[in-house]
Design an enzyme around this catalytic site. Sequence first.
Site, PDB file in Angstrom:
ATOM      1  N   ASP A  82     -15.360   2.379  62.741  1.00  0.00           N
ATOM      2  CA  ASP A  82     -16.467   3.095  63.372  1.00  0.00           C
ATOM      3  C   ASP A  82     -16.170   3.242  64.878  1.00  0.00           C
ATOM      4  O   ASP A  82     -15.877   2.243  65.552  1.00  0.00           O
ATOM      5  CB  ASP A  82     -17.745   2.257  63.147  1.00  0.00           C
ATOM      6  N   ASP A 104     -13.326   8.637  68.009  1.00  0.00           N
ATOM      7  CA  ASP A 104     -14.467   9.180  68.724  1.00  0.00           C
ATOM      8  C   ASP A 104     -14.041   9.625  70.124  1.00  0.00           C
ATOM      9  O   ASP A 104     -14.031   8.828  71.064  1.00  0.00           O
ATOM     10  CB  ASP A 104     -15.586   8.129  68.800  1.00  0.00           C
ATOM     11  N   GLU A 134     -15.592  13.216  66.226  1.00  0.00           N
ATOM     12  CA  GLU A 134     -16.939  13.555  66.704  1.00  0.00           C
ATOM     13  C   GLU A 134     -16.873  14.638  67.763  1.00  0.00           C
ATOM     14  O   GLU A 134     -16.044  14.594  68.672  1.00  0.00           O
ATOM     15  CB  GLU A 134     -17.626  12.296  67.268  1.00  0.00           C
ATOM     16  N   GLY A 181     -29.124   2.830  68.361  1.00  0.00           N
ATOM     17  CA  GLY A 181     -30.036   1.787  68.836  1.00  0.00           C
ATOM     18  C   GLY A 181     -31.452   1.918  68.317  1.00  0.00           C
ATOM     19  O   GLY A 181     -31.740   2.701  67.408  1.00  0.00           O
ATOM     20  N   HIS A 211     -24.492   9.966  62.909  1.00  0.00           N
ATOM     21  CA  HIS A 211     -24.564   8.631  63.523  1.00  0.00           C
ATOM     22  C   HIS A 211     -25.988   8.407  64.005  1.00  0.00           C
ATOM     23  O   HIS A 211     -26.801   9.330  64.050  1.00  0.00           O
ATOM     24  CB  HIS A 211     -23.603   8.559  64.716  1.00  0.00           C
TER      25      HIS A 211
END
Length: 308
Positions: A82, A104, A134, A181, A211
């Site tokens: 990830d 990423d 991404e 978050g 995500h």
Amino acid sequence: MALITTTEMFAKALNSDYAIGAFNVNNMEIIQGIAEAAQAENAPIILQVSAGARKYAKPAYLRKLVEAALEDSGIDAALHLDHGEDFEICKSCVDDGFTSVMYDGSKHPFEENIKITKQVVEYAHDHGVVVEAELGRLAGVEDAVNVNAREATFTDPDEAVEFVERTGVDSLAIAIGTSHGAYKFKGTPYLDFERLKKIHALLPNTPLVLHGASSVPQDFVELCNKYGGNVPGAQGVPEEMLSEAAKHGVCKINVDTDLRLAMTVEIRRVLTETPDVFDPRKYLGPGREAIKKMVQHKIRDVMKTSGK
Ligand code: G3H
Ligand code: 13P
Ligand code: ZN
């Protein structure tokens, strides 16, 4: 029983109304809870490991724990890196037996993101490993309410087409309003479904990834805080929005915060209600059960992958 890539699961999910749940793992109890949930629901699953998780648990432990979970539960699963932030960590995970890696490069300029994504794709594909990249930056709370900021940070559909064509990436994480978050939206939650539909129409064969897809259930936040926690805010992505996104090309939905919350609430509850407990099994065991219950709920009611 085996580690598999996401190729087949995404091919099935692409033109369906479900998406594969990708859950972050950090330790034995989390891995066990997720594997037991996938086994109970007979559902395809992705176990994902961040750089922080690798550092915390150490690569060999995570790999062996995942192998043990597959052996014990009899399920197949993809093991995914990830948010790999550079070529080196992607290479390290490919060499370590991961079946999928994310590079990423979303914080880099477009050309730089393309250049490194291509390097990762080349190395990973040579080793039979698939790659997620991404494009666009996940919204901050302010970005989602401000139209100019949305244009600046959300994924541009035409750029997405160019990015996929030039990199050969297997799946693409997009920014349409989710964020990482426990505090995602100021006011009414908003996902840019028009943008999602446009991207999916232009890239009908590319599995899309969301995500920052935790829903941060208010009752869990309240319970956590009741037992002495101090989780700021709430405001996650409404679960029905995720199920809707799964109908428009989203094949992978990432959840970490909701697992953290579920496990922490339960551990706080046990320690608060039974202050004489000092055997870690007495609170980590219930923590593991809480993970299992949360993942079963996600699989059944959000991802809709039970029995798939
Ligand atoms: O998107 C990030 C995941 O929630 C992993 O978080 O870097 O704290 O392990 P972490
Ligand atoms: P959440 O913080 O919403 O759980 O997102 C997790 C994630 O995107 C992991 O990559
Ligand atoms: Zn993420």
